[in-house]
Design a protein around this motif. Structure first.
Motif, short mmCIF file in Angstrom:
data_model
loop_
_atom_site.label_atom_id
_atom_site.label_comp_id
_atom_site.label_asym_id
_atom_site.label_seq_id
_atom_site.Cartn_x
_atom_site.Cartn_y
_atom_site.Cartn_z
N ALA A 115 0.79 -1.32 -0.09
CA ALA A 115 0.14 0.16 -0.06
C ALA A 115 0.80 1.12 -0.02
O ALA A 115 0.75 2.18 -0.69
CB ALA A 115 -0.99 0.15 1.16
N LEU A 116 2.15 1.21 0.81
CA LEU A 116 2.79 2.38 0.82
C LEU A 116 3.83 2.44 -0.64
O LEU A 116 3.98 3.90 -0.85
CB LEU A 116 3.91 2.35 1.98
N LYS A 117 3.79 1.51 -1.24
CA LYS A 117 4.45 1.35 -2.49
C LYS A 117 3.56 2.17 -3.53
O LYS A 117 4.11 2.82 -4.47
CB LYS A 117 4.96 0.01 -3.04
N LEU A 140 10.85 3.02 2.92
CA LEU A 140 9.93 3.24 1.85
C LEU A 140 9.09 4.41 2.07
O LEU A 140 8.73 5.20 1.24
CB LEU A 140 8.98 2.10 2.05
N LEU A 141 8.97 4.97 3.26
CA LEU A 141 8.20 6.16 3.41
C LEU A 141 8.91 7.42 2.98
O LEU A 141 8.28 8.58 2.69
CB LEU A 141 7.75 6.30 4.93
N THR A 142 10.25 7.27 2.76
CA THR A 142 10.90 8.47 2.50
C THR A 142 10.76 8.77 0.98
O THR A 142 10.89 9.67 0.36
CB THR A 142 12.58 8.24 2.85
N GLU A 143 10.44 7.59 0.24
CA GLU A 143 10.32 7.69 -1.19
C GLU A 143 8.87 7.70 -1.65
O GLU A 143 8.33 8.32 -2.72
CB GLU A 143 10.56 6.52 -1.71
N SER A 144 7.92 7.15 -0.61
CA SER A 144 6.50 7.21 -0.69
C SER A 144 5.81 8.42 -0.99
O SER A 144 6.24 9.21 0.23
CB SER A 144 5.82 6.10 -0.13
N LYS A 145 4.59 8.74 -1.50
CA LYS A 145 3.90 9.72 -1.27
C LYS A 145 2.91 9.36 -0.09
O LYS A 145 1.99 10.25 -0.01
CB LYS A 145 3.05 10.20 -2.70
N GLY A 146 2.60 8.06 -0.04
CA GLY A 146 1.87 7.60 1.01
C GLY A 146 2.24 8.13 2.53
O GLY A 146 3.20 8.59 2.61
N SER A 147 1.47 7.65 3.44
CA SER A 147 1.72 8.09 4.68
C SER A 147 1.41 6.84 5.59
O SER A 147 0.22 6.07 5.31
CB SER A 147 0.95 9.24 5.42
N LEU A 148 1.79 6.84 6.95
CA LEU A 148 1.31 5.89 7.84
C LEU A 148 0.58 6.59 9.09
O LEU A 148 1.65 7.35 9.78
CB LEU A 148 2.70 5.30 8.16
N ILE A 149 -0.46 6.30 9.49
CA ILE A 149 -1.03 6.96 10.61
C ILE A 149 -1.41 5.84 11.75
O ILE A 149 -2.16 4.80 11.23
CB ILE A 149 -2.44 7.63 10.33
N PRO A 150 -1.03 5.71 12.78
CA PRO A 150 -1.42 4.67 13.78
C PRO A 150 -2.62 4.75 14.17
O PRO A 150 -3.30 5.79 14.66
CB PRO A 150 -0.32 4.88 15.03
#
Ligand code: NDP
Ligand code: MG
Length: 390
Positions: A115-117, A140-150
């Motif tokens: 999903a982050l990819k 991966l998060l440094t390259e992805s336009k995605g984000s991760l919210i806990p």
């Protein structure tokens, strides 16, 4: 044209978090809509959910569809997949805005990764994704336009306490723990506790795996690793404290000695909604604290002798970069055997310890090497479970 509603995929919609996420979406149906729902084997509930929410995609990851007969929902509206790996592809769908990952265990790692990819926003309940693959996911998060919210309540509390602050100003994160059902038991009393006793969590109603993790307090160990990766802090700066009321969900102390905390009744809908609406808030018709009735909040230090799993988790990060993957896989296998009544509660920690001591990891850390290490550990842990821990 921008789509009017925020379109959500819920992985693990038949579980404790998944069901609560659906209730929230129902209450905010002008803002959110469901695109995809997944279950492992509970096709009956998945079918109900898919019909109620008009989901376009339904996925069953744990059944075989030998004759191609399984259809979830109405075939004219819903495409059904019966496939253990298809979530890794479907999280790519352009019609998904948010992937809410509420799968349990290492099974959640791959969909988070893909999903982050695919540059998605991921609302993450599946803590095992970060425990095992934290290094890979943060890269991966440094390259992805995605984000991760806990979604995990402690990490949501940390995130809320960090709003408007600078990372350099953080002195310490204090992660609270209820202490679980065995908080007051002696080591002697823990020798013969039953599955039923371990499943009686004092404050939270959750899936069985995380409930057992709360009884051993491995859950806090996993959450310390989760916080370490989420907020890019050394593990030493994350201190667990037992707080039996579960009203303070976690705290952050800053360099001037000031501490910020997030408080509220123990209700997972609050962090689930916050992850979906972040950085804004949305109304939630949940219970409220009556502060005039809270006369005392209690805190105590963690007793690492009675709850050794927390230290095992912390030390697994220091061991080598495959340590947490070994810890997690061994724990999943041991908890499953305990739930089936095949090993004792006190065996869980012994199995994890043995795996951490015996399994080597000399490969370069990658998605593939982690999947392999997970499998190798499971095989070894199963052998110990079957042959006894002595
Ligand atoms: P549950 O066991 O209640 O639900 C798990 C979900 O995942 C179900 O939909 C289940 O489907 C599905 N599932 C189970 N095994 C697999 C598999 N091997 N592959 C794919 N799907 C699978 O778990 P919870 O909702 O309690 O927890 C989910 C995650 O959220 C965990 O990582 C947990 O640590 C975390 N979390 C949970 C909290 C809670 O309050 N419950 C609080 C904080 C974090 P089926 O129903 O068909 O078996
Ligand atoms: Mg938690």
């Amino acid at each position: 044209m921008k789509h009017k509603k925020i379109r959500i995929a819920i992985l693990g919609s038949t579980g404790s978090i998944g069901k609560q996420a659906l209730e929230i979406i129902q209450n905010h149906n002008k803002l959110f809509e469901v695109v995809l729902l997944s279950a492992h084997s509970n096709w009956r509930l998945l079918d109900e959910q898919v019909k109620t929410f008009d989901a376009k995609y339904a996925v069953l990851t744990g059944l075989k569809n030998e004759n191609g007969h399984i259809q979830i929902g109405d075939s004219a509206k819903t495409k059904t997949y019966v496939d253990p790996y298809v979530l890794n592809e479907l999280v790519n769908l352009p019609e998904i805005d948010i992937v809410l990952n509420s799968l349990v265990g290492f099974a959640g790692f791959s969909p988070t990764y893909y999903a982050l990819k695919a540059h998605k926003k991921v609302a993450l309940a599946n803590k095992e994704s970060l425990v095992v693959g934290g290094a890979i996911i943060t890269e991966l998060l440094t390259e992805s336009k995605g984000s991760l919210i806990p979604i995990d309540s402690e990490h949501s509390a940390m995130l809320q306490s960090l709003v408007g602050e600078e990372k350099e100003d953080i002195e310490e994160i204090i992660i609270t723990a209820s202490g679980g059902p065995f908080r007051s038991l002696t080591l002697e009393q823990m020798q013969n506790v039953s599955v039923e006793q371990a499943l009686q969590h004092p404050n939270w109603s959750m899936g069985s795996k995380i409930t057992i993790d709360s009884a051993t307090m491995m859950n806090k160990g996993l959450e310390i690793i989760e916080a370490h990766w989420l907020f890019d802090l050394p593990i030493e700066k994350i201190t667990p404290v037992v707080h039996p009321e579960s009203i303070i969900h976690s705290m952050v102390t800053y360099c001037d000695g000031s501490t910020k905390a997030q408080l509220g009744p123990p209700d997972m809908k609050v962090p689930i909604l916050y992850a979906l609406s972040y950085p804004r808030r949305l109304p939630l018709n949940s219970s409220r604290m009556d502060w005039s009735q809270i006369h005392k909040l209690h805190f105590e230090p963690v007793d690492y002798l009675r709850f050794p799993c927390i230290e095992l988790a912390i030390n697994s990060v220091r061991l080598h970069n495959g340590g947490p993957a070994i810890l997690n896989a061994a724990n999943e296998v041991a908890v499953a055997y305990f739930l089936e009544g095949k090993i004792k509660y006190i065996d869980i920690v012994k199995i994890i310890e043995r795996c951490l001591n015996q399994i080597q990891f000399n490969s370069t850390l990658s998605y593939d090497s982690l999947v392999e290490l997970d499998q190798q550990t499971r095989d070894y842990a199963r052998t110990i479970c079957q042959h006894g821990t002595n």
